[in-house]
Write an enzyme that holds these catalytic residues in place. Structure first.
Site, short mmCIF file in Angstrom:
data_model
loop_
_atom_site.label_atom_id
_atom_site.label_comp_id
_atom_site.label_asym_id
_atom_site.label_seq_id
_atom_site.Cartn_x
_atom_site.Cartn_y
_atom_site.Cartn_z
N PRO A 94 -25.69 -26.48 10.82
CA PRO A 94 -24.88 -27.02 9.77
C PRO A 94 -24.86 -28.63 9.73
O PRO A 94 -24.93 -29.14 10.86
CB PRO A 94 -23.35 -26.66 10.04
CG PRO A 94 -23.41 -26.11 11.37
CD PRO A 94 -24.97 -25.39 11.71
N ASN A 95 -24.98 -29.26 8.76
CA ASN A 95 -24.91 -30.64 8.55
C ASN A 95 -26.32 -31.26 8.79
O ASN A 95 -26.40 -32.42 8.43
CB ASN A 95 -23.75 -31.21 9.13
CG ASN A 95 -22.43 -30.77 8.77
OD1 ASN A 95 -22.15 -30.83 7.43
ND2 ASN A 95 -21.59 -30.38 9.50
N ARG A 112 -26.82 -40.64 7.25
CA ARG A 112 -25.46 -41.19 7.81
C ARG A 112 -25.33 -41.02 9.53
O ARG A 112 -26.34 -40.42 9.92
CB ARG A 112 -24.21 -40.61 7.49
CG ARG A 112 -23.38 -41.08 6.38
CD ARG A 112 -22.37 -40.35 5.64
NE ARG A 112 -22.86 -39.49 4.62
CZ ARG A 112 -22.35 -38.20 4.38
NH1 ARG A 112 -21.63 -37.87 5.12
NH2 ARG A 112 -23.13 -37.53 3.33
N TYR A 117 -28.06 -39.96 15.20
CA TYR A 117 -29.05 -38.86 15.06
C TYR A 117 -30.49 -39.77 14.34
O TYR A 117 -31.52 -39.00 14.37
CB TYR A 117 -28.65 -38.18 13.74
CG TYR A 117 -27.18 -37.24 14.38
CD1 TYR A 117 -27.30 -36.56 15.34
CD2 TYR A 117 -26.00 -37.60 13.66
CE1 TYR A 117 -26.22 -35.84 15.93
CE2 TYR A 117 -24.85 -37.01 14.09
CZ TYR A 117 -24.80 -35.98 14.95
OH TYR A 117 -23.83 -35.48 15.52
N ASN A 140 -31.81 -25.76 16.56
CA ASN A 140 -30.67 -26.90 16.77
C ASN A 140 -29.64 -26.03 16.08
O ASN A 140 -29.54 -26.23 14.82
CB ASN A 140 -31.12 -28.08 16.07
CG ASN A 140 -30.12 -29.13 16.26
OD1 ASN A 140 -28.94 -28.83 16.75
ND2 ASN A 140 -30.62 -30.46 16.05
N ALA A 163 -23.11 -27.73 15.27
CA ALA A 163 -22.06 -27.61 15.74
C ALA A 163 -21.71 -25.97 15.97
O ALA A 163 -20.88 -25.94 16.80
CB ALA A 163 -20.76 -28.06 14.74
N GLU A 197 -33.46 -24.25 22.82
CA GLU A 197 -32.24 -24.94 22.12
C GLU A 197 -32.47 -26.28 22.12
O GLU A 197 -32.76 -26.83 23.17
CB GLU A 197 -30.92 -24.77 23.05
CG GLU A 197 -29.80 -25.33 22.55
CD GLU A 197 -28.37 -25.25 23.24
OE1 GLU A 197 -28.49 -24.39 24.35
OE2 GLU A 197 -27.37 -26.01 23.40
N HIS A 222 -31.41 -30.37 20.63
CA HIS A 222 -30.40 -31.18 19.88
C HIS A 222 -31.00 -32.62 20.06
O HIS A 222 -31.78 -33.10 20.67
CB HIS A 222 -29.02 -31.43 20.82
CG HIS A 222 -28.41 -30.11 21.00
ND1 HIS A 222 -27.69 -29.49 20.05
CD2 HIS A 222 -28.53 -29.24 21.80
CE1 HIS A 222 -27.21 -28.39 20.44
NE2 HIS A 222 -27.64 -28.08 21.77
N ARG A 264 -21.44 -37.26 24.97
CA ARG A 264 -20.64 -37.44 24.08
C ARG A 264 -19.28 -36.87 24.22
O ARG A 264 -18.86 -36.88 25.44
CB ARG A 264 -21.34 -37.05 22.78
CG ARG A 264 -22.46 -37.59 22.44
CD ARG A 264 -23.35 -37.05 21.19
NE ARG A 264 -22.49 -37.10 19.85
CZ ARG A 264 -22.44 -36.54 18.76
NH1 ARG A 264 -23.82 -35.71 18.63
NH2 ARG A 264 -21.97 -36.81 17.75
O1 CA2 Z 1 -27.47 -33.65 18.46
C1 CA2 Z 1 -27.62 -32.63 17.82
O2 CA2 Z 1 -28.78 -32.29 17.36
C2 CA2 Z 1 -26.36 -31.83 17.41
O3 CA2 Z 1 -26.90 -30.33 17.36
C3 CA2 Z 1 -26.05 -32.30 16.04
C4 CA2 Z 1 -24.42 -31.70 15.31
C5 CA2 Z 1 -23.65 -31.57 16.49
O4 CA2 Z 1 -22.44 -30.89 16.03
C6 CA2 Z 1 -24.01 -31.00 17.84
O5 CA2 Z 1 -22.95 -31.46 18.71
C7 CA2 Z 1 -25.22 -31.93 18.42
C8 CA2 Z 1 -24.11 -32.39 14.17
C9 CA2 Z 1 -25.00 -32.51 13.17
C10 CA2 Z 1 -24.40 -33.40 12.14
O6 CA2 Z 1 -25.73 -34.13 11.57
C11 CA2 Z 1 -25.17 -35.19 10.78
C12 CA2 Z 1 -26.27 -35.86 10.38
C13 CA2 Z 1 -26.00 -37.02 9.75
C14 CA2 Z 1 -24.83 -37.49 9.20
C15 CA2 Z 1 -23.81 -36.49 9.49
C16 CA2 Z 1 -24.06 -35.39 10.23
#
Ligand code: CA2
Length: 148
Positions: free
Chosen positions: A9-10, A17, A22, A73, A76, A97, A99, A106
């Site tokens: 997700p996301n 953003r 990221y 990946n 969340a 896995e 990330h 974090r």
């Molecule tokens: O670091 C990673 O790849 C995560 O899997 C990313 C997830 C986070 O919940 C994990 O703890 C770590 C969140 C992805 C959200 O991605 C966004 C990218 C740009 C703007 C907003 C969110």
């Protein structure tokens, strides 16, 4: 056989953003580079993203049935999903896995993963380059040649 690279997700928002966490690459950028690297190694990848836990479970099962390896990946869902844990436990292909960010540096809630106990290895904190590291590691695991 195909190497599956699944994104949760996301992650479709990548590049738009929070670049300080990221990076600036979009998911599409990452998929294209990975495709090219996989082709150089004579492999095919299935690069996908979903915001839906059940869809990701379906794809993990598909990878287990038809794939050579899996990089996931889970976004969340890493920190919440017993369903993904169970799906990963049920498949026997090499699985990693992945990330973008260093989840250990974090918020405290990101330090727990339901995914880690169900995979062969974990890569985090390397940004988009982590996807290339995961592909390389998967190919080594698939070929059973982890170290020269
Ligand atoms: O670091 C990673 O790849 C995560 O899997 C990313 C997830 C986070 O919940 C994990 O703890 C770590 C969140 C992805 C959200 O991605 C966004 C990218 C740009 C703007 C907003 C969110």
């Amino acid at each position: 056989m195909t190497i599956y690279v699944l994104n949760g997700p996301n992650l479709n928002l990548l590049g738009s953003r929070e670049p300080e966490i990221y990076g600036r690459a979009s998911l599409d950028d990452i998929g294209k580079v990975l495709d090219a690297e996989a082709a150089k190694a004579g492999r095919k990848i299935a690069f996908r993203q979903s915001n839906h836990e059940g869809v990701l479970v379906d794809w993990v099962q598909e990878a287990g049935a038809k794939g050579a390896g899996l990089a996931l990946n889970p976004g969340a869902y890493t920190h919440t999903s017993i369903a993904l844990h169970d799906a990963l436990k049920a498949i026997s292909i090499p699985k990693i896995e992945l990330h973008l960010s260093n989840v250990h540096a974090r918020e405290a809630f990101r330090r727990h993963s339901y995914i880690s106990p169900a995979v062969d290895g974990v890569i985090c904190g390397l940004g988009a380059a982590g996807y290339l590291t995961a592909l390389d590691a998967l190919i080594r695991l698939i070929d059973k040649k982890p170290f020269p």
